[in-house]
Write an enzyme that holds these catalytic residues in place. Structure first.
Site, PDB file in Angstrom:
ATOM      1  N   GLU A 184       0.818  -1.223   0.000  1.00  0.00           N
ATOM      2  CA  GLU A 184       0.000   0.000   0.000  1.00  0.00           C
ATOM      3  C   GLU A 184       0.849   1.269   0.000  1.00  0.00           C
ATOM      4  O   GLU A 184       1.614   1.506   0.941  1.00  0.00           O
ATOM      5  CB  GLU A 184      -0.934   0.004   1.222  1.00  0.00           C
ATOM      6  CG  GLU A 184      -1.863   1.206   1.235  1.00  0.00           C
ATOM      7  CD  GLU A 184      -2.963   1.143   2.297  1.00  0.00           C
ATOM      8  OE1 GLU A 184      -3.275   0.040   2.779  1.00  0.00           O
ATOM      9  OE2 GLU A 184      -3.497   2.207   2.632  1.00  0.00           O
ATOM     10  N   LYS A 228      -7.996  -0.365  11.098  1.00  0.00           N
ATOM     11  CA  LYS A 228      -7.321  -0.793   9.864  1.00  0.00           C
ATOM     12  C   LYS A 228      -6.104   0.107   9.635  1.00  0.00           C
ATOM     13  O   LYS A 228      -5.027  -0.336   9.231  1.00  0.00           O
ATOM     14  CB  LYS A 228      -8.295  -0.741   8.686  1.00  0.00           C
ATOM     15  CG  LYS A 228      -7.787  -1.385   7.407  1.00  0.00           C
ATOM     16  CD  LYS A 228      -6.949  -0.460   6.549  1.00  0.00           C
ATOM     17  CE  LYS A 228      -6.485  -1.146   5.274  1.00  0.00           C
ATOM     18  NZ  LYS A 228      -5.548  -0.323   4.492  1.00  0.00           N
ATOM     19  N   ASP A 274       3.555 -14.137  12.099  1.00  0.00           N
ATOM     20  CA  ASP A 274       2.242 -14.578  11.625  1.00  0.00           C
ATOM     21  C   ASP A 274       1.260 -13.393  11.640  1.00  0.00           C
ATOM     22  O   ASP A 274       0.766 -12.984  12.701  1.00  0.00           O
ATOM     23  CB  ASP A 274       1.768 -15.717  12.548  1.00  0.00           C
ATOM     24  CG  ASP A 274       0.425 -16.281  12.163  1.00  0.00           C
ATOM     25  OD1 ASP A 274      -0.334 -15.632  11.429  1.00  0.00           O
ATOM     26  OD2 ASP A 274       0.110 -17.395  12.631  1.00  0.00           O
ATOM     27  N   HIS A 321      -2.730  10.641  -0.899  1.00  0.00           N
ATOM     28  CA  HIS A 321      -2.819   9.362  -1.603  1.00  0.00           C
ATOM     29  C   HIS A 321      -2.652   9.520  -3.108  1.00  0.00           C
ATOM     30  O   HIS A 321      -2.106   8.665  -3.769  1.00  0.00           O
ATOM     31  CB  HIS A 321      -4.194   8.720  -1.342  1.00  0.00           C
ATOM     32  CG  HIS A 321      -4.178   7.816  -0.152  1.00  0.00           C
ATOM     33  ND1 HIS A 321      -5.173   6.920   0.107  1.00  0.00           N
ATOM     34  CD2 HIS A 321      -3.294   7.648   0.838  1.00  0.00           C
ATOM     35  CE1 HIS A 321      -4.908   6.258   1.207  1.00  0.00           C
ATOM     36  NE2 HIS A 321      -3.774   6.696   1.673  1.00  0.00           N
TER      37      HIS A 321
HETATM   38  C1  MEV Z   1      -6.305   3.530   4.743  1.00  0.00           C
HETATM   39  O1  MEV Z   1      -5.441   2.461   4.427  1.00  0.00           O
HETATM   40  C2  MEV Z   1      -6.391   3.737   6.241  1.00  0.00           C
HETATM   41  C3  MEV Z   1      -7.373   4.811   6.716  1.00  0.00           C
HETATM   42  O2  MEV Z   1      -8.668   4.543   6.180  1.00  0.00           O
HETATM   43  C4  MEV Z   1      -7.397   4.765   8.216  1.00  0.00           C
HETATM   44  C5  MEV Z   1      -8.465   5.625   8.844  1.00  0.00           C
HETATM   45  O3  MEV Z   1      -9.508   5.866   8.240  1.00  0.00           O
HETATM   46  O4  MEV Z   1      -8.241   6.014  10.010  1.00  0.00           O
HETATM   47  C6  MEV Z   1      -6.985   6.176   6.219  1.00  0.00           C
END
Ligand code: MEV
Length: 422
Positions: free
Chosen positions: A82, A260, A276, A374
């Site tokens: 990513e 995430k 792992d 991004h």
């Molecule tokens: C993207 O990989 C991760 C985010 O969505 C985390 C978040 O929303 O806090 C930017």
């Protein structure tokens, strides 16, 4: 590279970056060769790691810079597909430097093995019977791993729970095993299987499942850091970030994405060190819902100076001995780069990176939005995909971002145009 802080690191060539990291971490020519080659895991080793091997799969290995953890500079290897994760992580670490970076700690290396006892005639009385025989249970388990015991590990305690389930009552025995610097799955599973006949004898029931729990809540790592308000855009940014956190803390839909973002910092290091990733994901998310509702793995507050204070706390079942960490040459070189001697140290660094990525994501979301940062990285990916290199690639990226048209077909169109102009 004298410290982990390096301005313009991303502008260096791949080779120069590697040289800087090697100088910082004391890596040899051999380590450098391993880190720079996608083939460092040879086919024979690969063929013995998993089944039905037909090849190997390479991913980019980068480094997060600017980290100070417990007063020590650290360069952190990260494997990820990513874009923007490593940049975000490094940036958050840079903004934490003025207040001393990250402080971490951990609770030790205790893993839990579960034994499910069925058809126990008197579950509650059996709980007492099992606990009375704790010493013998520990002896049977520890006999299975004298090396672990010799170095101070092994079963430290036994717990018993009576569970009411849709299939009737079950007696669940937990072995609390200090696995030292191993992730420990093999050790605890072996012990759980070995002690089961004795538990059947004591309880009159039958032992069914015998397996570790990935809710490794006796193997917790913590990291915290302070970001001074003036280093992150002022008091309004702090307040916006606190409101972003409050949203995650209150809402599982948001918490899933918030976490995430934390895992964006965690999994790449778990991967780079041959650990792992699924065990860590499962531990993290089960811990995030330990109080009955899924919530944030981090907490965010404002201190008396109005500065932002972030903390993370989560299970971290990583090891330094055994498994892919010992087999994969790149994983070994990554461990060397980190300079860690214990699994606990490794886990704490991973936690700091998770906190850093969370900070960076919240800051971006609460201010300019995530897409701006991004987009140029995505544009770079697309330019790469269509085969652009060097100056042409840079022109394509600039043009796509300026036109706010970051799409594959436009990258292709610009590639053809700019290539002709060269
Ligand atoms: C993207 O990989 C991760 C985010 O969505 C985390 C978040 O929303 O806090 C930017």
């Amino acid at each position: 590279m004298k410290t982990s802080s390096y301005s313009g690191f991303f502008k260096l060539s791949v080779e120069d970056r590697l040289n800087e990291v090697a100088e910082f971490a004391g890596l040899t020519e051999e380590d450098k060769a391993v880190l720079s080659s996608a083939d460092s895991l040879d086919m024979d080793k690969a063929d013995h790691m998993i089944e039905n091997v037909i090849g190997r799969f390479a991913l980019p290995l980068g480094v997060a810079i600017n980290f100070v953890i417990n007063g020590k500079d650290v360069v952190i290897p990260m494997v990820s597909e990513e874009p923007s994760v490593i940049a975000a992580c490094s940036n958050a670490a840079k903004m934490a430097r003025p207040s001393g970076g990250f402080i971490t700690d951990s609770t030790g290396n205790v893993m839990i093995a579960q034994i499910q006892m069925l058809n126990v005639p008197t579950p509650f009385a059996s709980k007492g019977k099992i606990l009375e025989k704790k010493d013998e249970i520990i002896r049977i388990c520890n006999e299975k791993d004298p090396v672990l015991v010799k170095f101070g590990g092994g079963v430290k305690d036994v717990e018993v729970r009576v569970l009411d389930t849709i299939a009737g009552p079950m007696v669940i025995v937990h072995l609390l095993v200090d696995t030292l610097d191993a992730m420990g799955a093999n050790a605890v599973n072996t012990m759980a299987e070995a002690v089961s006949p004795y538990l059947e004898e004591i309880t009159g029931g039958t032992a069914e499942l015998r397996i570790l729990s990935n809710l490794a809540d006796r193997r917790i790592v913590r990291a915290r850091a302070v970001w001074k308000k003036e280093d992150i855009g002022g008091p309004e940014v702090v307040d916006k970030m606190l409101s972003a956190y409050a949203f995650a803390a209150a809402d599982p839909y948001r918490a899933a994405t918030h976490n995430k973002g934390i895992m964006n910092g965690i999994i790449p290091i778990v991967m780079a060190t041959g650990n792992d990733t699924r065990a860590i994901e499962s531990g993290a998310h089960s811990y995030a819902s330990r109080n009955g509702r899924y919530t944030s793995l981090t907490t965010w507050e404002k201190d008396e100076n109005g500065d932002l204070v972030g903390c993370i706390e989560m299970p971290m079942a990583v090891g330094l001995v055994g498994g892919a960490t010992k087999i994969h040459p790149t994983a070994q070189a990554c461990v060397k780069m980190l300079g860690v001697k214990t699994a606990a140290e490794l886990g704490q660094i991973i936690a700091a990176a998770g906190l850093a990525n969370n900070m960076a994501a919240m800051k971006a979301l609460a201010t300019e939005g995530i897409q701006r940062g991004h987009m140029s990285l995505h544009a770079r990916n697309l330019a790469n995909t269509v085969g652009a290199k060097g100056e042409v690639l840079e022109r394509i990226v600039k043009q796509m971002v300026a036109d706010k048209k970051v799409r594959l077909e436009y990258a292709q169109e610009l590639f053809e145009k700019f290539s002709q102009e060269q």
